[in-house]
Design a protein around this motif. Structure first.
Motif, PDB file in Angstrom:
ATOM      1  N   LEU A 183       0.836  -1.194   0.000  1.00 55.64           N
ATOM      2  CA  LEU A 183       0.000   0.000   0.000  1.00 55.64           C
ATOM      3  C   LEU A 183       0.878   1.254   0.000  1.00 55.64           C
ATOM      4  O   LEU A 183       1.998   1.247   0.525  1.00 55.64           O
ATOM      5  N   GLY A 206      -5.034  -1.369  -2.855  1.00 51.80           N
ATOM      6  CA  GLY A 206      -5.719  -2.644  -2.994  1.00 51.80           C
ATOM      7  C   GLY A 206      -5.985  -3.038  -4.432  1.00 51.80           C
ATOM      8  O   GLY A 206      -6.452  -4.160  -4.702  1.00 51.80           O
ATOM      9  N   ASP A 216      -8.957   0.054  -0.386  1.00 51.08           N
ATOM     10  CA  ASP A 216      -8.790   0.565   0.974  1.00 51.08           C
ATOM     11  C   ASP A 216      -9.161   2.048   0.977  1.00 51.08           C
ATOM     12  O   ASP A 216      -8.315   2.920   0.742  1.00 51.08           O
ATOM     13  N   GLU A 218      -9.997   3.945   3.396  1.00 48.11           N
ATOM     14  CA  GLU A 218      -9.382   4.702   4.493  1.00 48.11           C
ATOM     15  C   GLU A 218      -8.009   5.229   4.080  1.00 48.11           C
ATOM     16  O   GLU A 218      -7.686   6.392   4.311  1.00 48.11           O
ATOM     17  N   ARG A 219      -7.214   4.368   3.433  1.00 46.48           N
ATOM     18  CA  ARG A 219      -5.888   4.811   2.963  1.00 46.48           C
ATOM     19  C   ARG A 219      -6.046   5.860   1.865  1.00 46.48           C
ATOM     20  O   ARG A 219      -5.300   6.845   1.821  1.00 46.48           O
TER      21      ARG A 219
END
Length: 276
Positions: free
Chosen positions: A150, A173, A186, A188-189
């Protein structure tokens, strides 16, 4: 009209749509992509990957694609995809590509930034845009040496400030060359990256994302989506169907005239999905 990456991504970022970057492998799929862009009054990117670069020389590729881009009524960028050697990137710039991606994602972040800075210093005076990658987007097949990692926010911010590329590919992802199923991104990331960064973001491995995720990201800071598998599958399926429907059909041009409409439909669907 031929253009570079910066000139088509900044408007996309500002107006909340994204530009489709299609890996193409010959005249037919490139023609279909450009025709689809013209029909939708959309900007588009013709991208050349490592397989294509090993199949044809830089000069042969540019000789085939650049006139098509220059004559197009739509803005068309001629882009060199993942390339791991600075010399090869500079060769592409000199040959006539208007955008290049130096991929230093497998290197320590300090080395990645240093090499991107070298490419930027060479490319920008020639009007060529540069894409970098921080983190590492894995491959479902064919590139087992590419790691999965990531994108770290601090590394991405250092790249933006010190490397100064025109666009940044991120790993949240997404997976290259996923032929079946989908992946979960992802968010949130992504939210963290979007908050920290200002430059246009890039997603590789679009074919493996759900449509709803693609639309969500294109309305935000992702301004470029790389598309390969869905167009290759469209070409293969259409070609098989065409040959099976007429065993006496041997002429290449006649065959490709039957395949191109399916490629245009696929490209048009992707362009529409991204908001153009």
């Amino acid at each position: 009209m031929i253009t570079n990456l910066k000139d088509i991504l900044l408007p996309a970022q500002d107006k909340n749509y994204a530009v489709a970057c299609f890996n193409v492998f010959g005249y037919e799929d490139a023609r279909a992509v450009v025709d689809s862009a013209e029909a939708r009054n959309a900007s588009v990117i013709l991208s050349i990957n490592l397989d294509m670069r090993q199949f044809m020389t830089m000069e042969e590729i540019v000789g085939m694609l650049r006139p098509m881009a220059e004559k197009s009524k739509a803005p068309v960028c001629l882009h060199l995809d993942h390339t791991y050697e600075v010399d090869a990137v500079k060769e592409a710039i000199d040959a006539g590509f208007t955008s290049v991606m130096f991929d230093g994602s497998q290197l320590p972040i300090s080395e990645n930034i240093s090499l991107i800075r070298d490419v930027v210093d060479y490319a920008h005076p020639k009007g060529v845009s540069v894409e970098a990658e921080v983190g590492s987007v894995p491959y479902a097949s064919g590139r087992d040496h590419i790691k999965s990692a990531l994108t770290e926010v601090t590394d991405a911010l250092m790249m933006e400030q010190q490397g100064q590329p025109d666009a940044l590919a991120i790993s949240i992802g997404n997976v290259h060359r996923l032929e079946s199923g989908t992946v979960e991104i992802d968010l949130e990331r992504f939210n963290e990256l979007e908050k920290a960064l200002n430059l246009p973001l890039v997603i590789h491995g679009t074919s493996g994302l759900e449509d709803k995720d693609i639309q969500t990201l294109s309305l935000r800071q992702v301004a470029k989506f790389n598309v390969g598998t869905v167009l290759r599958k469209s070409f293969g399926n259409s070609l098989r169907s065409t040959l099976e429907s007429d065993p006496e059909l041997f002429d290449r041009i006649a065959i490709m005239k039957k395949v191109i409409p399916d490629l245009k439909a696929t490209a048009s669907k992707v362009i529409s999905l991204l908001g153009q």
